[in-house]
Design a protein around this motif. Structure first.
Motif, mmCIF file in Angstrom:
data_model
loop_
_atom_site.group_PDB
_atom_site.id
_atom_site.type_symbol
_atom_site.label_atom_id
_atom_site.label_comp_id
_atom_site.label_asym_id
_atom_site.label_seq_id
_atom_site.Cartn_x
_atom_site.Cartn_y
_atom_site.Cartn_z
ATOM 1 N N ASN A 16 0.827 -1.200 0.000
ATOM 2 C CA ASN A 16 0.000 0.000 0.000
ATOM 3 C C ASN A 16 0.867 1.258 0.000
ATOM 4 O O ASN A 16 0.563 2.249 -0.665
ATOM 5 N N ARG A 17 1.962 1.225 0.758
ATOM 6 C CA ARG A 17 2.872 2.373 0.779
ATOM 7 C C ARG A 17 3.470 2.599 -0.621
ATOM 8 O O ARG A 17 3.628 3.736 -1.067
ATOM 9 N N GLU A 18 3.774 1.513 -1.299
ATOM 10 C CA GLU A 18 4.340 1.601 -2.653
ATOM 11 C C GLU A 18 3.376 2.280 -3.609
ATOM 12 O O GLU A 18 3.745 3.206 -4.336
ATOM 13 N N GLN A 19 2.110 1.814 -3.626
ATOM 14 C CA GLN A 19 1.158 2.389 -4.577
ATOM 15 C C GLN A 19 0.792 3.828 -4.201
ATOM 16 O O GLN A 19 0.625 4.678 -5.077
ATOM 17 N N THR A 20 0.692 4.112 -2.902
ATOM 18 C CA THR A 20 0.335 5.460 -2.469
ATOM 19 C C THR A 20 1.427 6.453 -2.842
ATOM 20 O O THR A 20 1.159 7.542 -3.367
ATOM 21 N N THR A 21 2.667 6.071 -2.591
ATOM 22 C CA THR A 21 3.795 6.928 -2.953
ATOM 23 C C THR A 21 3.839 7.161 -4.453
ATOM 24 O O THR A 21 4.071 8.286 -4.924
ATOM 25 N N SER A 22 3.568 6.114 -5.209
ATOM 26 C CA SER A 22 3.637 6.202 -6.666
ATOM 27 C C SER A 22 2.619 7.181 -7.228
ATOM 28 O O SER A 22 2.953 8.058 -8.030
ATOM 29 N N PHE A 23 1.351 7.050 -6.787
ATOM 30 C CA PHE A 23 0.368 7.942 -7.407
ATOM 31 C C PHE A 23 0.452 9.371 -6.863
ATOM 32 O O PHE A 23 0.134 10.326 -7.568
ATOM 33 N N LEU A 24 0.920 9.541 -5.628
ATOM 34 C CA LEU A 24 1.122 10.900 -5.124
ATOM 35 C C LEU A 24 2.210 11.612 -5.929
ATOM 36 O O LEU A 24 2.069 12.780 -6.308
ATOM 37 N N LYS A 25 3.311 10.898 -6.210
ATOM 38 C CA LYS A 25 4.387 11.492 -7.001
ATOM 39 C C LYS A 25 3.923 11.801 -8.416
ATOM 40 O O LYS A 25 4.325 12.819 -9.002
ATOM 41 N N SER A 26 3.095 10.934 -8.975
ATOM 42 C CA SER A 26 2.595 11.152 -10.328
ATOM 43 C C SER A 26 1.722 12.407 -10.395
ATOM 44 O O SER A 26 1.863 13.234 -11.303
ATOM 45 N N ILE A 27 0.834 12.568 -9.414
ATOM 46 C CA ILE A 27 -0.029 13.753 -9.380
ATOM 47 C C ILE A 27 0.794 15.018 -9.131
ATOM 48 O O ILE A 27 0.597 16.056 -9.764
ATOM 49 N N TRP A 28 1.759 14.927 -8.212
ATOM 50 C CA TRP A 28 2.601 16.084 -7.889
ATOM 51 C C TRP A 28 3.405 16.533 -9.107
ATOM 52 O O TRP A 28 3.589 17.734 -9.326
ATOM 53 N N SER A 29 3.863 15.577 -9.900
ATOM 54 C CA SER A 29 4.622 15.938 -11.094
ATOM 55 C C SER A 29 3.756 16.705 -12.083
ATOM 56 O O SER A 29 4.235 17.619 -12.766
ATOM 57 N N GLU A 30 2.474 16.350 -12.169
ATOM 58 C CA GLU A 30 1.550 17.091 -13.034
ATOM 59 C C GLU A 30 1.380 18.531 -12.535
ATOM 60 O O GLU A 30 1.410 19.483 -13.315
ATOM 61 N N ILE A 31 1.196 18.668 -11.232
ATOM 62 C CA ILE A 31 0.996 19.993 -10.644
ATOM 63 C C ILE A 31 2.220 20.872 -10.863
ATOM 64 O O ILE A 31 2.115 22.020 -11.311
ATOM 65 N N THR A 32 3.400 20.345 -10.558
ATOM 66 C CA THR A 32 4.617 21.152 -10.686
ATOM 67 C C THR A 32 4.949 21.459 -12.144
ATOM 68 O O THR A 32 5.432 22.552 -12.459
ATOM 69 N N ASP A 33 4.694 20.511 -13.047
ATOM 70 C CA ASP A 33 4.934 20.765 -14.472
ATOM 71 C C ASP A 33 4.044 21.893 -14.982
ATOM 72 O O ASP A 33 4.500 22.772 -15.732
ATOM 73 N N ASP A 34 2.768 21.870 -14.572
ATOM 74 C CA ASP A 34 1.836 22.916 -15.020
ATOM 75 C C ASP A 34 2.226 24.281 -14.449
ATOM 76 O O ASP A 34 2.167 25.298 -15.156
ATOM 77 N N ILE A 35 2.617 24.315 -13.183
ATOM 78 C CA ILE A 35 3.019 25.588 -12.574
ATOM 79 C C ILE A 35 4.292 26.113 -13.245
ATOM 80 O O ILE A 35 4.428 27.316 -13.499
ATOM 81 N N PHE A 36 5.212 25.212 -13.554
ATOM 82 C CA PHE A 36 6.436 25.614 -14.253
ATOM 83 C C PHE A 36 6.113 26.283 -15.591
ATOM 84 O O PHE A 36 6.675 27.331 -15.930
ATOM 85 N N LYS A 37 5.198 25.697 -16.344
ATOM 86 C CA LYS A 37 4.837 26.254 -17.648
ATOM 87 C C LYS A 37 4.205 27.635 -17.519
ATOM 88 O O LYS A 37 4.399 28.498 -18.375
ATOM 89 N N SER A 38 3.443 27.858 -16.459
ATOM 90 C CA SER A 38 2.753 29.138 -16.286
ATOM 91 C C SER A 38 3.612 30.183 -15.584
ATOM 92 O O SER A 38 3.605 31.356 -15.960
ATOM 93 N N ARG A 39 4.372 29.777 -14.570
ATOM 94 C CA ARG A 39 5.122 30.727 -13.740
ATOM 95 C C ARG A 39 6.615 30.755 -14.062
ATOM 96 O O ARG A 39 7.354 31.571 -13.527
ATOM 97 N N ASN A 40 7.043 29.806 -14.907
ATOM 98 C CA ASN A 40 8.460 29.711 -15.281
ATOM 99 C C ASN A 40 9.363 29.516 -14.059
ATOM 100 O O ASN A 40 10.466 30.057 -13.990
ATOM 101 N N ILE A 41 8.875 28.745 -13.106
ATOM 102 C CA ILE A 41 9.676 28.355 -11.941
ATOM 103 C C ILE A 41 10.080 26.899 -12.154
ATOM 104 O O ILE A 41 9.211 26.024 -12.238
#
Length: 582
Positions: free
Chosen positions: A204-229
């Protein structure tokens, strides 16, 4: 005799008077609710406040009594929000958009869909500004799409990365003698794990960590494209809470300035190039008809919304039942003007039987018309069961899906009953595998139930294998109750492409070979008079709202988890409700 006649007449007169008084009050309420027609004035700014409950599909209440008595629940429909933003692109009266919301009452996938639509809006050349006193993480993610983002000088941005907390009840069960007897298939089937152990399993820890990282990567990628951070810098900001005050947030480029609300209003007027811009709320803009895309075409793409947990029965706006959903599927299938069907799934699953019945109706439908699935915040377990046989499956990158596994769970009070001096004795005509909540689960009942769980799991995997053109072994490898994000599910063959509801509708139209079409939404939800007038003992406030206020969010979550498990009937194809990402 005369006395009896007078008594009956008095009783009839009383009820007639009550009825007329009721009609009178409805009339007064209707007059009081009469408002001037809303129009979109020139030089207007569309204000986005997304704190109202957002659902994939929230049909307008068509009951005049409910409207007159103000018994209509406040909610926004995702499809109407997206259509409103689309219409605003070409509306000459709309100069731009202002995002000013205390929080986002939507899931991450829904939030991402709105954000993507705002990105499209910017292509029109119109501006998007955002302002808030305090941003939580989801609100900042959405607002970061703006051309300029501002924060109150004493405000803060809660930008810290994603986390989830899972409550485990094993020690509680041992202490108080109340437990859940569980029979499951799937090593990742964490929906029942909290009742079996007092800590998180490695799986359960494996799958939870995996999908949290996947969602976080989407969030940070989108913010990078908009804010150039850069993403690396965003992670440093999250690790060190560099959004905790206005100065740090500005220095780390999370904002474009620290200003007060009145100063923000001046900036909006300047952006609109007027002395004083008009404003119109999203709800008002939708009420003018801007929540729809108009076309004269007779061809239709049917969008059938399956939202909520899956329970055997009729279903309603918040619960998927085979009754309403299958009726909607049949109507769409029989309508000669409906050229293709999109099933919009936003569900963690539930009853395996109801899921199978819906799957069957979709299987019949697919033989006659193209069938496309669009996944919302979550389309897992039973939610994936009803999606797996579509011609195409489209998910948001942040959609939670998969969880191909099943379980059975029944409460047991044997220990607590013994502690308080209760003994239950059973009498039966046959030696069938009966179960009593006051006796330990016997091996015969366990074996029969386990056989049912295994049979349904095998059926589930076979349904997926057939629908996805995979072998049983290939599906079993990515099943076992494992949860995936939409982005991960593509790699596993469970999803065809990434995108939102509009993309799914476009793909359905292409499969049907139609270029001009209108969208027809299903099902129709209608409340009868009795249901409309079912007053809450707490007034207009729901029981859920009262419990949240009394217990607090964390205790309410605990109550809700236990209550949902208590009400489960039959074998379940259900994703864990316990993932609360924040």
């Amino acid at each position: 005799m005369k006395f009896l006649r007078n008594l009956i007449a008095s009783i009839l007169g009383f009820f007639i008077a009550i009825f007329l008084l009721f009609i009178f009050f409805i009339g007064i309420a209707a007059l009081m609710n009469t408002e001037e027609a809303i129009i979109v004035k020139p030089n207007s700014i569309l204000e986005l406040d997304l704190s109202t409950s957002i659902k994939d599909y929230a049909p307008k209440e068509d009951n005049p009594i409910a409207e007159a008595l103000d018994l209509v629940d406040e909610k926004l429909a995702l499809n109407k929000i997206l259509n409103a933003i689309e219409n605003a692109k070409s509306d000459s009266n709309i100069k731009g958009i202002s995002i000013n919301t205390t929080y986002i009452s939507a899931g991450i996938a829904q939030t991402q869909a709105i954000r993507n639509k705002l990105e499209e809006f910017k292509e029109s050349g119109k501006f998007i500004y955002a302002y808030n006193d305090v941003y939580d993480q989801k609100n900042y993610y959405l607002s970061s799409v703006a051309d300029s983002l501002f924060l109150n000088p004493v405000g803060a941005i809660d930008f810290k990365g994603l986390s989830t907390e899972i409550l485990y009840y094993k020690d509680f069960e041992d202490k108080y003698g109340v437990k859940m007897e569980v029979i499951r298939h799937g090593k990742y089937k964490s929906a029942v794990e909290p009742y079996l152990t007092n800590k998180m399993s490695e799986a359960n820890r494996e799958q939870t960590t995996s999908f949290l990282k996947s969602i976080w990567s989407e969030i940070t990628d989108d913010i990078f494209k908009s804010r150039n951070i850069p993403v690396e810098q965003l992670n440093i900001i999250a690790d060190n809470a560099f959004g905790r005050n206005a100065e740090l947030a500005f220095n780390n480029k999370l904002t474009d300035g620290s200003i007060y609300q009145d100063e923000y209003t001046v900036k909006l007027n300047n952006a609109a190039e007027v002395k004083k811009a008009n404003t119109i709320t999203l709800e008002d803009y939708i009420s003018t008809g801007k929540g729809r895309i108009f076309t004269s075409s007779k061809s239709k793409i049917a969008v059938i919304y399956a939202q909520g947990q899956i329970l055997y029965g009729e279903g309603n706006e918040d619960i998927i039942g085979q009754g309403l959903i299958n009726s909607a599927i049949k109507k769409a299938r029989k309508d000669k003007n409906v050229k293709a069907i999109v099933l919009r799934v936003n569900s963690p699953g539930g009853s395996a039987l109801a899921s199978e019945l819906i799957w069957r109706e979709l299987e019949l439908t697919k033989k006659e018309k193209p069938l496309v699935v669009s996944m919302g915040n979550v389309a897992a377990s039973g939610g994936y069961y009803i999606a797996c046989n579509a011609d195409k499956i489209i998910a948001e990158p942040t959609t939670i899906t998969g969880s191909i596994g099943v379980f059975g769970a029944v409460p047991n009070f044997n220990k607590v009953a013994g502690n308080i001096g209760i003994n239950a004795e059973q009498v039966s005509t046959n030696n069938s595998p009966n179960y009593s909540v006051f006796e330990p689960m016997n091996q015969k009942f366990y074996d029969v139930t386990k056989e049912g769980v295994e049979q349904i799991y095998t059926t589930f995997v076979n349904r997926v294998a057939k629908g996805r053109n995979m072998t049983f072994e290939q599906v079993n490898e990515v099943a076992q109750g494992r949860v995936w994000t939409g982005k991960e599910a593509i790699e596993k063959g469970l999803v065809d492409t990434l995108g939102g509801l509009e993309d799914a509708i476009q793909i359905a139209a292409e499969l049907a070979e139609v270029s001009d079409y209108r969208v027809r939404n299903y099902p129709n939800y209608k409340k009868d008079l009795k249901e409309t007038l079912k007053f809450s003992p707490f007034g207009s406030i729901s029981k859920e709202e009262v419990l949240k206020e009394a217990l607090g969010n964390e205790n309410y979550q605990l109550y809700n988890n236990i209550n949902q498990m208590k009400n489960l009937k039959g074998i379940q194809a259900r994703m864990p409700f316990i993932f609360n990402i924040k």
